[in-house]
Design a protein around this motif. Sequence first.
Motif, PDB file in Angstrom:
ATOM      1  N   VAL A 274      94.624  16.375 -71.366  1.00  0.00           N
ATOM      2  CA  VAL A 274      94.433  16.469 -72.805  1.00  0.00           C
ATOM      3  C   VAL A 274      95.780  16.622 -73.497  1.00  0.00           C
ATOM      4  O   VAL A 274      96.775  17.028 -72.889  1.00  0.00           O
ATOM      5  N   TYR A 275      95.785  16.296 -74.798  1.00  0.00           N
ATOM      6  CA  TYR A 275      96.967  16.438 -75.644  1.00  0.00           C
ATOM      7  C   TYR A 275      96.598  17.276 -76.869  1.00  0.00           C
ATOM      8  O   TYR A 275      95.484  17.236 -77.357  1.00  0.00           O
ATOM      9  N   ASP A 276      97.584  18.001 -77.370  1.00  0.00           N
ATOM     10  CA  ASP A 276      97.506  18.637 -78.680  1.00  0.00           C
ATOM     11  C   ASP A 276      98.930  18.758 -79.193  1.00  0.00           C
ATOM     12  O   ASP A 276      99.659  19.683 -78.821  1.00  0.00           O
ATOM     13  N   SER A 277      99.340  17.780 -79.992  1.00  0.00           N
ATOM     14  CA  SER A 277     100.723  17.688 -80.462  1.00  0.00           C
ATOM     15  C   SER A 277     101.661  17.735 -79.252  1.00  0.00           C
ATOM     16  O   SER A 277     101.459  17.006 -78.291  1.00  0.00           O
ATOM     17  N   HIS A 278     102.641  18.616 -79.276  1.00  0.00           N
ATOM     18  CA  HIS A 278     103.624  18.655 -78.190  1.00  0.00           C
ATOM     19  C   HIS A 278     103.508  19.944 -77.374  1.00  0.00           C
ATOM     20  O   HIS A 278     104.512  20.401 -76.820  1.00  0.00           O
ATOM     21  N   LYS A 279     102.348  20.526 -77.281  1.00  0.00           N
ATOM     22  CA  LYS A 279     102.215  21.779 -76.540  1.00  0.00           C
ATOM     23  C   LYS A 279     102.544  21.549 -75.060  1.00  0.00           C
ATOM     24  O   LYS A 279     101.825  20.847 -74.349  1.00  0.00           O
ATOM     25  N   PRO A 280     103.635  22.127 -74.571  1.00  0.00           N
ATOM     26  CA  PRO A 280     104.055  21.855 -73.186  1.00  0.00           C
ATOM     27  C   PRO A 280     103.087  22.382 -72.145  1.00  0.00           C
ATOM     28  O   PRO A 280     103.036  21.865 -71.034  1.00  0.00           O
ATOM     29  N   LEU A 281     102.318  23.410 -72.497  1.00  0.00           N
ATOM     30  CA  LEU A 281     101.379  23.977 -71.538  1.00  0.00           C
ATOM     31  C   LEU A 281     100.355  22.953 -71.073  1.00  0.00           C
ATOM     32  O   LEU A 281      99.846  23.027 -69.946  1.00  0.00           O
ATOM     33  N   LEU A 282     100.056  21.977 -71.918  1.00  0.00           N
ATOM     34  CA  LEU A 282      99.037  21.003 -71.568  1.00  0.00           C
ATOM     35  C   LEU A 282      99.524  19.989 -70.529  1.00  0.00           C
ATOM     36  O   LEU A 282      98.737  19.194 -70.021  1.00  0.00           O
ATOM     37  N   GLU A 283     100.824  20.039 -70.192  1.00  0.00           N
ATOM     38  CA  GLU A 283     101.330  19.192 -69.112  1.00  0.00           C
ATOM     39  C   GLU A 283     101.183  19.865 -67.754  1.00  0.00           C
ATOM     40  O   GLU A 283     101.497  19.256 -66.723  1.00  0.00           O
ATOM     41  N   LYS A 284     100.717  21.103 -67.737  1.00  0.00           N
ATOM     42  CA  LYS A 284     100.486  21.809 -66.478  1.00  0.00           C
ATOM     43  C   LYS A 284      99.215  21.295 -65.811  1.00  0.00           C
ATOM     44  O   LYS A 284      98.203  21.044 -66.460  1.00  0.00           O
ATOM     45  N   ARG A 285      99.268  21.200 -64.499  1.00  0.00           N
ATOM     46  CA  ARG A 285      98.158  20.598 -63.763  1.00  0.00           C
ATOM     47  C   ARG A 285      96.863  21.391 -63.905  1.00  0.00           C
ATOM     48  O   ARG A 285      95.767  20.824 -63.858  1.00  0.00           O
ATOM     49  N   PHE A 286      96.959  22.701 -64.131  1.00  0.00           N
ATOM     50  CA  PHE A 286      95.724  23.486 -64.228  1.00  0.00           C
ATOM     51  C   PHE A 286      94.928  23.170 -65.488  1.00  0.00           C
ATOM     52  O   PHE A 286      93.766  23.553 -65.599  1.00  0.00           O
ATOM     53  N   ASN A 287      95.554  22.466 -66.443  1.00  0.00           N
ATOM     54  CA  ASN A 287      94.820  22.009 -67.620  1.00  0.00           C
ATOM     55  C   ASN A 287      94.295  20.584 -67.448  1.00  0.00           C
ATOM     56  O   ASN A 287      93.808  19.992 -68.400  1.00  0.00           O
ATOM     57  N   MET A 288      94.404  20.045 -66.228  1.00  0.00           N
ATOM     58  CA  MET A 288      93.944  18.689 -65.962  1.00  0.00           C
ATOM     59  C   MET A 288      92.763  18.723 -64.995  1.00  0.00           C
ATOM     60  O   MET A 288      92.459  19.751 -64.393  1.00  0.00           O
ATOM     61  N   ARG A 289      92.105  17.569 -64.843  1.00  0.00           N
ATOM     62  CA  ARG A 289      90.973  17.445 -63.929  1.00  0.00           C
ATOM     63  C   ARG A 289      91.201  16.236 -63.026  1.00  0.00           C
ATOM     64  O   ARG A 289      91.629  15.181 -63.489  1.00  0.00           O
ATOM     65  N   GLU A 290      90.875  16.396 -61.745  1.00  0.00           N
ATOM     66  CA  GLU A 290      91.026  15.292 -60.808  1.00  0.00           C
ATOM     67  C   GLU A 290      89.917  14.258 -61.014  1.00  0.00           C
ATOM     68  O   GLU A 290      88.778  14.610 -61.345  1.00  0.00           O
ATOM     69  N   TRP A 291      90.263  12.979 -60.770  1.00  0.00           N
ATOM     70  CA  TRP A 291      89.314  11.883 -60.968  1.00  0.00           C
ATOM     71  C   TRP A 291      89.591  10.814 -59.914  1.00  0.00           C
ATOM     72  O   TRP A 291      90.746  10.433 -59.698  1.00  0.00           O
ATOM     73  N   ASP A 292      88.536  10.339 -59.258  1.00  0.00           N
ATOM     74  CA  ASP A 292      88.724   9.435 -58.123  1.00  0.00           C
ATOM     75  C   ASP A 292      88.290   8.002 -58.418  1.00  0.00           C
ATOM     76  O   ASP A 292      87.940   7.251 -57.503  1.00  0.00           O
ATOM     77  N   SER A 293      88.307   7.596 -59.667  1.00  0.00           N
ATOM     78  CA  SER A 293      87.898   6.241 -60.048  1.00  0.00           C
ATOM     79  C   SER A 293      88.865   5.718 -61.102  1.00  0.00           C
ATOM     80  O   SER A 293      89.525   6.486 -61.800  1.00  0.00           O
ATOM     81  N   ASP A 294      88.943   4.376 -61.195  1.00  0.00           N
ATOM     82  CA  ASP A 294      89.775   3.788 -62.250  1.00  0.00           C
ATOM     83  C   ASP A 294      89.005   3.579 -63.541  1.00  0.00           C
ATOM     84  O   ASP A 294      89.560   3.086 -64.528  1.00  0.00           O
ATOM     85  N   THR A 295      87.712   3.935 -63.557  1.00  0.00           N
ATOM     86  CA  THR A 295      86.847   3.750 -64.726  1.00  0.00           C
ATOM     87  C   THR A 295      86.305   5.100 -65.173  1.00  0.00           C
ATOM     88  O   THR A 295      85.973   5.954 -64.340  1.00  0.00           O
ATOM     89  N   ILE A 296      86.202   5.281 -66.475  1.00  0.00           N
ATOM     90  CA  ILE A 296      85.752   6.573 -66.999  1.00  0.00           C
ATOM     91  C   ILE A 296      85.216   6.401 -68.414  1.00  0.00           C
ATOM     92  O   ILE A 296      85.590   5.455 -69.131  1.00  0.00           O
ATOM     93  N   TYR A 297      84.315   7.274 -68.807  1.00  0.00           N
ATOM     94  CA  TYR A 297      83.899   7.442 -70.195  1.00  0.00           C
ATOM     95  C   TYR A 297      84.614   8.670 -70.747  1.00  0.00           C
ATOM     96  O   TYR A 297      84.653   9.728 -70.084  1.00  0.00           O
ATOM     97  N   LEU A 298      85.167   8.543 -71.942  1.00  0.00           N
ATOM     98  CA  LEU A 298      85.830   9.663 -72.605  1.00  0.00           C
ATOM     99  C   LEU A 298      85.191   9.887 -73.966  1.00  0.00           C
ATOM    100  O   LEU A 298      84.714   8.952 -74.612  1.00  0.00           O
ATOM    101  N   LYS A 299      85.191  11.148 -74.391  1.00  0.00           N
ATOM    102  CA  LYS A 299      84.593  11.505 -75.676  1.00  0.00           C
ATOM    103  C   LYS A 299      85.439  12.565 -76.366  1.00  0.00           C
ATOM    104  O   LYS A 299      85.939  13.499 -75.712  1.00  0.00           O
TER     105      LYS A 299
END
Length: 522
Positions: free
Chosen positions: A423-448
């Motif tokens: 996710v992004y929110d302006s330039h908040k550096p914390l959002l580049e940390k892996r714990f704010n991300m989710r693993e995904w095993d496909s090249d296709t996805i729905y986003l909302k």
Amino acid sequence: MEKRRYTRTADQGNGTYINPILWGQYSDPSIMRDGDDYYLMSNYSTVYHSMDLVNWEYLYTLSPQTRAAGLEPWAPDLVKVGDTYYYYCYSEKGGMNLFVMTTKDIKNGPWSDPVIMGKAGQTPEGDELIDPALIIGPDGKRYLFMSKNYIYPLTDDGMALAGEAVRVLDDYEFPDDWDIEGVYTEGPHFTKRNGYYYLLIAAGGTMGPPTAHGVFSYRAKDPMGPWEESPYNPIVCCRSRKETWWTKGHASFIDTPDDEWYIIYHGILNGYINQGRMLLMEPIEWTDDGWFRIPEGQMPDQPLPMPKHGKWVQHGYPIDYDFTKKEFSPAWRAASDGTTFLSPDPSIAERFKDMKFTSEGLVIKGQGEFLHDTQPLVLEAGFKNFEVVTKLRISGDAGGGLTMYFNKWNCCGIQLRGDLVRVYDSHKPLLEKRFNMREWDSDTIYLKLRNFDQVVSPWYSSDGINWHKINVCAFIEPYNSHACYPSSCVSWIRPGIFAVGDGEVVFESFSMRELDENGDPV
């Protein structure tokens, strides 16, 4: 995909409408009637058509021509003289020029290329003269009425300045107990009735407090004056930040074939500065003393009567897109940087060289490394609260996603790149940390993305039915022109799609849903 739906209409289907007429950024409107047809221009050189003043269809934009001439239009004036339609405007870009374009067929065009009329100039105090409006005197002589109530004589054909500007009216005198941004007299528009020229001007400032900006009226029998002030001033204004509509101003007159009269102007929805200066309309009544006013007790946030005998046209633009069928609309724009947006145009995919339509969907080549250094493709929102959904497929080292975009410094979003959803929110550096991300095993996805009460929440799914939330939400109320001035004084929040990195992203679909007051899809 189900039958295509369209953005909100003000038409209530019962003989009334509820403001705004157009939701989003439709500032500085100019409106004219030609028989039973109405034509509207706001900023960005876009022309709309209506037959009832409430339902408006997009016709085309003149931006390719103004942009090719190096112009960035402000506050248009759209008028007809004889069998010719004129578009007068000012551009700070390119040297503070006044320009004019003409056509014989406003419904279809084409229009002439811009003709530079001359420099707009300044007042002795250094104020720029902006916002031209054509006025024709009793002797047929043409003038351009400008901000600060200055008037330029024109050549007989109305295509060039023919002399120096002269001031014909003083500014409105604001009392000290009225909180404004500054006087800033601007946005003149006219009508003529019973031997009088009636002038509408805006004053009070557009970027200030909620009570800044208002609509004021004067009348005269000659463009050079003397001008009388209306006893009903201010015609329109916001008296308290508790009102629904803030900084109301920059009005144009419009009448109907049945001699009904309205004014159309822009205003900001209380608490939603970041969704733009929206298009509002109110009936006016002519008084026995030859003036006009807003009827007593009338409020712009209440149901108001539709004009009589109007005809419906398809309002707004679609909110569902199957890109595999190359579905598109002129409401899409490419964000070129933080302040400038390519104007809506059906050929945007041809002009934006990193995009192309295929049978698999809309293909966008990755650009930059992050949301804030790419160029999203954005769409007018059209609703107070809404959610957007896309299905996409990534390839190479590209990432693709959804954004709520104000400018490159103020934006948020969700993206799939490689095996991670982030996710992004302006330039908040914390959002580049892996714990704010989710693993995904496909090249296709729905986003909302859900934008509800100025809070944007990000979601992802494998099937578009079962959704997972990344509970790192963005508060976007500060993404607005007042807080981000001057870099984004003409920007507003829009949802969009984007691609980053090295490779391509295929967007198969995009849809928008209005959310009700409980946050449920309508």
